[in-house]
Design a protein around this motif. Structure first.
Motif, PDB file in Angstrom:
ATOM      1  N   LYS A   1     -56.143 -33.431  67.331  1.00  0.00           N
ATOM      2  CA  LYS A   1     -54.768 -33.267  66.570  1.00  0.00           C
ATOM      3  C   LYS A   1     -54.817 -32.553  65.239  1.00  0.00           C
ATOM      4  O   LYS A   1     -53.795 -32.444  64.714  1.00  0.00           O
ATOM      5  N   VAL A   2     -56.001 -32.462  64.843  1.00  0.00           N
ATOM      6  CA  VAL A   2     -56.487 -31.528  63.527  1.00  0.00           C
ATOM      7  C   VAL A   2     -56.441 -29.963  63.914  1.00  0.00           C
ATOM      8  O   VAL A   2     -57.259 -29.742  64.572  1.00  0.00           O
ATOM      9  N   PHE A   3     -55.654 -29.216  63.425  1.00  0.00           N
ATOM     10  CA  PHE A   3     -55.657 -27.830  63.806  1.00  0.00           C
ATOM     11  C   PHE A   3     -56.968 -27.115  63.126  1.00  0.00           C
ATOM     12  O   PHE A   3     -57.396 -27.674  62.015  1.00  0.00           O
ATOM     13  N   ASN A   4     -57.344 -26.439  63.827  1.00  0.00           N
ATOM     14  CA  ASN A   4     -58.720 -25.660  63.398  1.00  0.00           C
ATOM     15  C   ASN A   4     -58.733 -24.724  62.126  1.00  0.00           C
ATOM     16  O   ASN A   4     -59.518 -24.686  61.415  1.00  0.00           O
ATOM     17  N   THR A   5     -57.504 -24.399  62.080  1.00  0.00           N
ATOM     18  CA  THR A   5     -57.139 -23.300  61.006  1.00  0.00           C
ATOM     19  C   THR A   5     -57.034 -24.207  59.618  1.00  0.00           C
ATOM     20  O   THR A   5     -56.085 -25.026  59.475  1.00  0.00           O
ATOM     21  N   VAL A   6     -57.294 -23.923  58.524  1.00  0.00           N
ATOM     22  CA  VAL A   6     -57.257 -24.569  57.291  1.00  0.00           C
ATOM     23  C   VAL A   6     -56.984 -23.581  56.127  1.00  0.00           C
ATOM     24  O   VAL A   6     -57.423 -22.328  56.207  1.00  0.00           O
ATOM     25  N   ILE A   7     -55.630 -23.980  55.614  1.00  0.00           N
ATOM     26  CA  ILE A   7     -55.177 -23.025  54.483  1.00  0.00           C
ATOM     27  C   ILE A   7     -55.817 -23.216  53.422  1.00  0.00           C
ATOM     28  O   ILE A   7     -55.745 -24.468  52.793  1.00  0.00           O
ATOM     29  N   PRO A   8     -56.305 -22.177  52.557  1.00  0.00           N
ATOM     30  CA  PRO A   8     -57.108 -22.594  51.475  1.00  0.00           C
ATOM     31  C   PRO A   8     -56.238 -22.628  50.308  1.00  0.00           C
ATOM     32  O   PRO A   8     -55.157 -22.252  50.249  1.00  0.00           O
ATOM     33  N   TYR A   9     -56.518 -23.442  49.121  1.00  0.00           N
ATOM     34  CA  TYR A   9     -56.094 -23.463  47.916  1.00  0.00           C
ATOM     35  C   TYR A   9     -56.270 -21.809  47.218  1.00  0.00           C
ATOM     36  O   TYR A   9     -57.287 -21.528  47.333  1.00  0.00           O
ATOM     37  N   SER A  10     -55.027 -21.338  46.958  1.00  0.00           N
ATOM     38  CA  SER A  10     -55.335 -19.735  46.538  1.00  0.00           C
ATOM     39  C   SER A  10     -54.125 -19.368  45.857  1.00  0.00           C
ATOM     40  O   SER A  10     -52.871 -19.734  45.866  1.00  0.00           O
ATOM     41  N   ASN A  11     -54.529 -18.801  44.710  1.00  0.00           N
ATOM     42  CA  ASN A  11     -53.662 -17.983  43.816  1.00  0.00           C
ATOM     43  C   ASN A  11     -52.845 -16.962  44.300  1.00  0.00           C
ATOM     44  O   ASN A  11     -51.618 -16.742  43.996  1.00  0.00           O
ATOM     45  N   ILE A  12     -53.243 -16.307  45.397  1.00  0.00           N
ATOM     46  CA  ILE A  12     -52.487 -15.566  46.442  1.00  0.00           C
ATOM     47  C   ILE A  12     -51.156 -16.005  46.918  1.00  0.00           C
ATOM     48  O   ILE A  12     -50.077 -15.467  46.593  1.00  0.00           O
ATOM     49  N   ILE A  13     -51.314 -17.220  47.536  1.00  0.00           N
ATOM     50  CA  ILE A  13     -50.168 -17.830  48.020  1.00  0.00           C
ATOM     51  C   ILE A  13     -49.134 -18.485  46.896  1.00  0.00           C
ATOM     52  O   ILE A  13     -48.118 -18.357  47.072  1.00  0.00           O
ATOM     53  N   ARG A  14     -49.733 -18.695  45.952  1.00  0.00           N
ATOM     54  CA  ARG A  14     -49.087 -19.271  44.736  1.00  0.00           C
ATOM     55  C   ARG A  14     -48.133 -18.365  44.118  1.00  0.00           C
ATOM     56  O   ARG A  14     -46.745 -18.118  43.920  1.00  0.00           O
ATOM     57  N   ASN A  15     -48.915 -16.939  43.808  1.00  0.00           N
ATOM     58  CA  ASN A  15     -48.020 -15.861  43.570  1.00  0.00           C
ATOM     59  C   ASN A  15     -47.177 -15.306  44.372  1.00  0.00           C
ATOM     60  O   ASN A  15     -46.109 -14.858  43.809  1.00  0.00           O
ATOM     61  N   SER A  16     -47.511 -15.166  45.549  1.00  0.00           N
ATOM     62  CA  SER A  16     -46.609 -14.805  46.460  1.00  0.00           C
ATOM     63  C   SER A  16     -45.386 -15.402  46.367  1.00  0.00           C
ATOM     64  O   SER A  16     -44.137 -14.592  46.516  1.00  0.00           O
ATOM     65  N   ILE A  17     -45.091 -16.773  46.235  1.00  0.00           N
ATOM     66  CA  ILE A  17     -44.038 -17.458  46.429  1.00  0.00           C
ATOM     67  C   ILE A  17     -43.053 -17.039  44.911  1.00  0.00           C
ATOM     68  O   ILE A  17     -41.986 -17.030  44.973  1.00  0.00           O
ATOM     69  N   ILE A  18     -43.924 -16.996  43.914  1.00  0.00           N
ATOM     70  CA  ILE A  18     -43.360 -16.683  42.550  1.00  0.00           C
ATOM     71  C   ILE A  18     -42.731 -15.368  42.479  1.00  0.00           C
ATOM     72  O   ILE A  18     -41.404 -15.165  42.252  1.00  0.00           O
ATOM     73  N   TYR A  19     -43.392 -14.290  43.445  1.00  0.00           N
ATOM     74  CA  TYR A  19     -42.695 -12.877  43.678  1.00  0.00           C
ATOM     75  C   TYR A  19     -41.530 -12.763  44.817  1.00  0.00           C
ATOM     76  O   TYR A  19     -41.116 -11.918  44.999  1.00  0.00           O
ATOM     77  N   ARG A  20     -41.505 -14.034  45.570  1.00  0.00           N
ATOM     78  CA  ARG A  20     -40.538 -14.164  46.505  1.00  0.00           C
ATOM     79  C   ARG A  20     -40.685 -13.161  47.592  1.00  0.00           C
ATOM     80  O   ARG A  20     -39.946 -12.507  48.348  1.00  0.00           O
TER      81      ARG A  20
END
Length: 248
Positions: free
Chosen positions: A202-221
């Motif tokens: 029930k645990v997905f194999n894919t793990v989403i990393p802690y990342s400034n890329i993800i944080r910044n993408s949301i900031i830039y919409r």
């Protein structure tokens, strides 16, 4: 058509961020027709995606029998993605919905099902971090539930409460995936192993990393894929979406 609720009764687990990114991969990479249902009064998914925040949100659809889902539907800048928007009144919707007759509750939920069943390939619910009567009823009309998890002892312990609630309303627990994984933190590897021991496949194999890329993408919409699709954080959302497609 598959409908999936993304739910965790704990905030800050990247639930909305994941819905946005997974919805983008489904709609713009795989060319599926996608509807995102913003069930959170914070309206973050609506603000990120919607061309227009409708004055009538889905809380009216859920509590007033004459209101059609079309009243809260809006297009997005993405060709294959639409949104059913919410307003801040969604925060006060639970008590009003609970006060309706059971038959009227069921009719209002059926309005949503009838609305999307022949229009979309995937419906993704962005759920609030609240376990209440309304969220349980919304979850009950989804084909399955995915739980994003930020690693921590308390969050792992709380998964059983979430899965119990999912089972209680008769929804299918598709699984959970780890968000904000810190590869520099030894404890994250230990907690990941513990979660896999407790939940197995029930645990997905894919793990989403802690990342400034993800944080910044949301900031830039923009989504992580649009921002830097060639880097690992964005690619991980592609891998996660592919796993979801296989599982559902």
């Amino acid at each position: 058509m598959k409908s999936i609720a993304f739910f965790n009764n704990k905030g800050g687990v990247s639930k909305t961020t994941s819905v946005i990114n997974i919805g983008y991969i489904l709609g713009e990479v795989y060319k599926c027709k996608v509807l995102i249902v913003d069930c959170d009064g914070q309206q973050n998914a609506s603000r990120f995606l919607a061309d227009e925040i409708r004055s009538t949100g889905i809380e009216k659809v859920l509590t007033e029998k004459t209101v059609s889902p079309d009243s809260s539907l809006t297009t997005t800048r993405y060709e294959n993605i639409d949104v059913l928007t919410s307003t801040s009144e969604m925060n006060n919707c639970c008590e009003k919905f609970h006060g309706l007759d059971i038959s009227e509750q069921e009719r209002n939920l059926k309005k949503l099902i009838d609305f999307w069943k022949d229009r979309y390939d995937y419906v993704l619910f962005d759920m609030p971090p609240a376990l209440n009567y309304l969220s349980e009823n919304i979850i009950s009309i989804a084909d399955g539930v995915i739980v994003p998890v930020e690693l921590g002892t308390f969050s792992i312990q709380g998964i059983s409460k979430v899965t119990d609630s999912i089972n209680k309303v008769g929804a299918g627990f598709i699984g959970c995936f780890i968000s904000k994984f810190d590869k520099k933190n030894k404890a994250d590897f230990e907690l990941k192993k513990l979660m896999e021991q407790n939940l197995g496949n029930k645990v997905f194999n894919t793990v989403i990393p802690y990342s400034n890329i993800i944080r910044n993408s949301i900031i830039y919409r923009v989504t992580a894929y649009e921002y830097m699709h060639w880097l690992t954080p964005a690619r991980k959302y592609v891998e996660l979406t592919e796993e979801i497609i296989r599982k559902v």
